[in-house]
Scaffold this motif. Structure first.
Motif, PDB file in Angstrom:
ATOM      1  N   CYS A 267      39.164  66.306  -4.103  1.00  0.00           N
ATOM      2  CA  CYS A 267      38.241  65.653  -2.823  1.00  0.00           C
ATOM      3  C   CYS A 267      36.959  65.421  -3.488  1.00  0.00           C
ATOM      4  O   CYS A 267      36.308  66.388  -4.238  1.00  0.00           O
ATOM      5  N   SER A 269      32.852  63.550  -2.919  1.00  0.00           N
ATOM      6  CA  SER A 269      31.880  63.336  -1.874  1.00  0.00           C
ATOM      7  C   SER A 269      32.021  62.352  -0.858  1.00  0.00           C
ATOM      8  O   SER A 269      31.733  62.583   0.408  1.00  0.00           O
ATOM      9  N   CYS A 271      35.140  62.010   0.333  1.00  0.00           N
ATOM     10  CA  CYS A 271      36.160  62.606   1.400  1.00  0.00           C
ATOM     11  C   CYS A 271      35.430  63.829   2.019  1.00  0.00           C
ATOM     12  O   CYS A 271      35.809  63.932   3.355  1.00  0.00           O
ATOM     13  N   HIS A 272      34.476  64.356   1.598  1.00  0.00           N
ATOM     14  CA  HIS A 272      33.616  65.477   2.436  1.00  0.00           C
ATOM     15  C   HIS A 272      32.946  64.538   3.223  1.00  0.00           C
ATOM     16  O   HIS A 272      32.767  65.006   4.553  1.00  0.00           O
ATOM     17  N   ASN A 275      34.793  63.935   6.199  1.00  0.00           N
ATOM     18  CA  ASN A 275      35.384  65.208   6.895  1.00  0.00           C
ATOM     19  C   ASN A 275      36.816  65.426   6.661  1.00  0.00           C
ATOM     20  O   ASN A 275      37.707  65.856   7.670  1.00  0.00           O
ATOM     21  N   SER A 277      40.005  67.146   4.891  1.00  0.00           N
ATOM     22  CA  SER A 277      40.019  68.568   4.584  1.00  0.00           C
ATOM     23  C   SER A 277      40.930  68.447   3.039  1.00  0.00           C
ATOM     24  O   SER A 277      41.570  67.754   2.998  1.00  0.00           O
ATOM     25  N   PRO A 278      40.519  69.586   2.385  1.00  0.00           N
ATOM     26  CA  PRO A 278      40.991  69.633   0.985  1.00  0.00           C
ATOM     27  C   PRO A 278      42.541  70.092   1.119  1.00  0.00           C
ATOM     28  O   PRO A 278      42.779  70.956   1.750  1.00  0.00           O
TER      29      PRO A 278
END
Length: 609
Positions: A267, A269, A271-272, A275, A277-278
């Protein structure tokens, strides 16, 4: 073209440039969006660029009429119209599966025959004869992916994505009526960012990997878009893995393909920021994601079912300032650049800087109710959103009271099996990473995957198993029976029989359980019910522990009594008779005679009382 026509064309071009320049300045003065400014910049470049195919003189070729088929992903409908084209007879490039032809098409919105200014396209045709359905399925896949691209853009990621428009072109006046894929031509450096079987190169871009991850969660684990390739964030020839492995051709590897992606995805930046989730990975797997020097470089080519390539782990992430990458794009493109069968590479890295992002109307934009349709699609998809992590998936499964169909659990199960066969080995001489395999199989069991529950039960009980056959694990009867109970509750007949016999004999019950014929009777009844449900009560010569044996075991417990069961010779005699009838049906005369005799003895005890 006459001298007068050429002069008028040049004058019209200068006028268009002036109008565009004035419009752009006005929009900039009014603080219009970055995406709009980029669009105007692109239009200016279109007018100033020379035709890259001018030297091939396609305008001198004969005019052909063809049927163009277009797919509307929102409406799930096809439409067709007639177009005028000129296409070369000899391909200018090819890959492993398809060959490419240069083509020009006149716009249906003009009545001009100015072929020099007609738009450039690439027509692609398979080398081998394939069904017409293959061509149409390819278009459907790409246009469905385009719809997911628009949904991704709706969440305002740092960099918007777009999927090239693809059509079907049928030369209906030719004798054989050949069909081709038709895509807009765009110059640029073609890059493959991930494959359909686990290849990921996050050195190149963050957006493609985040887009794949987004489609998995936003679809509620029902699909994932992979095989991301193209020019910048203009993607073409993607592949979709679905939860059931149905549709979208042989490149749809189902949960296996999803497992391959997540094993190699780290994951980033984006992806984060979205929001996402890994996906749960074991410590050693996470360590390998950021240690590219130990990973063998594998081929990124698209694979078909049964022929997937070895997966590689993701490389370290590049560092970018994403604050200036807010250009929104909904254009539809096609690339002629490739190094494999999906597209053909003819450009250089500098071509991308010269080539504008031309906007072509999406087939999902032809309806007057387009915005309503898109909002309805987004609303439906929003309700299906599911995270990629196990802990949240467990909560969802608990609320739904249904975990046996957990796609996330299936993915973890497939990942455990990949570890077992050495698919994720960093080098051929590395030992199997049993810790990671066990990690994923436990997660699959937690999410109710029946095969994983059976594997964990037999692993802890020290019994033979079909998965993780060589995985080292200390015997733990209590844990094994817990998993065995869950497997039995999920309908596994062998697990029901194991529990029934264990509680009947009192053997291998661990420290938390004791001999109990009431519990044994319950599991025998469940096993009998499973026979009736699966085989309508009929005898199956391959059946383990056939019906007559189960009935006889119950009869014995009623005949003797104890451990929670009250002695009942009458009931025992009846069960022995049923067992004899079942043995007769299974053509086991010797056992039938034995059970009839035992039934008479049981009933005799009733008379003595």
């Amino acid at each position: 073209m006459s001298l007068r026509q050429r002069r008028l064309s040049k004058a019209e071009g200068r006028l268009n440039l002036n109008l565009l320049s004035q419009t752009q300045n006005r929009l900039k003065d009014h603080n219009m969006s970055s995406a709009r400014r980029h669009w105007l910049d692109a239009m200016l470049k279109i007018k100033t660029l020379e035709d890259p195919w001018e030297k091939f003189h396609l305008e001198e070729l004969k005019v052909e009429s063809a049927i163009r088929y277009r797919y509307n992903a929102l409406k799930k409908k096809w439409s067709e119209d007639l177009v005028q084209v000129k296409m070369e007879d000899v391909s200018f490039n090819h890959g492993a599966m398809r060959q490419c032809f240069r083509l020009k098409k006149l716009s249906n919105f003009t009545h001009s025959d100015d072929w020099k200014h007609a738009q450039n396209y690439v027509a692609k045709r398979y080398f081998e004869d394939v069904s017409r359905d293959v061509y149409f399925e390819d278009v459907k896949l790409q246009m469905d992916t385009k719809l997911w691209g628009e949904e991704y853009n709706r969440h305002n990621p740092p960099k918007k994505v777009d999927i090239f428009q693809m059509y079907i072109l049928e030369f209906h006046k030719r004798a054989e009526k050949p069909i081709y894929h038709l895509e807009h031509f765009i110059e640029g450096d073609y890059t493959k960012y991930n494959s359909n079987s686990g290849y990921v190169d996050e050195h190149l871009r963050l957006t493609p990997q985040a887009f794949s991850h987004f489609t998995f969660e936003r679809s509620g684990h029902q699909l994932i878009v992979v095989d991301i390739q193209g020019v910048g964030d203009l993607y073409t020839d993607p592949q979709i893995h679905t939860a059931d492995g149905i549709e979208y051709g042989d490149g749809n590897l189902g949960p296996k393909g999803m497992a391959l992606f997540f094993h190699s995805h780290c994951c980033n930046s984006i992806c984060h920021g979205l929001n996402l989730s890994p996906f749960d990975l074991y410590l050693s797997e996470r360590r390998n994601l950021v240690n590219p020097t130990s990973i063998m470089a594998m081929s990124p080519l698209t694979q078909v079912r049964g022929n997937e390539e070895m997966v590689i782990c993701a490389s370290p992430l590049e560092q970018h300032d994403l604050t200036n990458l807010l250009a929104r794009s909904k254009s539809s493109h096609s690339s002629s650049n490739s190094t494999d069968d999906e597209s053909m590479s003819i450009g250089s890295p500098l071509n991308l800087l010269r080539s504008p992002r031309i906007r072509f109307t999406s087939e999902s934009e032809t309806s007057m109710t387009e915005e309503e349709e898109k909002l309805a699609f987004a609303e439906i998809i929003g309700k299906r959103h599911r995270p990629s992590c196990v802990i949240k998936e467990k909560d969802i499964c608990h609320l739904n009271m249904n975990s046996e169909d957990s796609v996330l659990g299936q993915i973890h199960h497939e990942m455990a099996k990949y570890h077992e066969i050495g698919r994720f080995l960093l080098t051929p001489d590395c030992p199997i990473d049993w810790d990671s395999a066990l990690f994923h199989e436990k997660h699959a069991a937690e999410l109710g995957v029946l095969e994983a529950l059976i594997t964990m039960a037999r692993l802890y009980l020290g019994l033979p198993r079909d998965v993780l056959t060589e995985c080292p694990q200390e015997v733990d009867i209590d844990k094994g029976l817990t998993y065995m109970t869950l497997a039995a509750e999920n309908g596994d007949r062998d697990s029901m029989l194991h529990l029934a016999k264990a509680f009947e004999t009192g053997n291998c019950l661990g420290t938390c359980r004791s001999k109990c014929w009431t519990t044994s009777m319950f599991w025998y009844n469940q096993a009998i019910q499973s026979i009736e449900n699966d085989n309508t009560g009929a005898y199956d010569s391959t059946m383990h522990s056939p019906l007559h044996q189960l009935l006889a075991a119950q009869a014995h417990m009623f005949l003797v009594g104890g451990f929670g069961i009250e002695k009942d010779p009458q009931r025992a005699g009846d069960l022995y008779t049923e067992a004899a009838d079942a043995a007769t049906e299974s053509m086991n005369g010797r056992m039938a005679c034995k059970y009839y005799t035992l039934a008479e003895e049981a009933w005799a005890e009733c008379e003595d009382e």
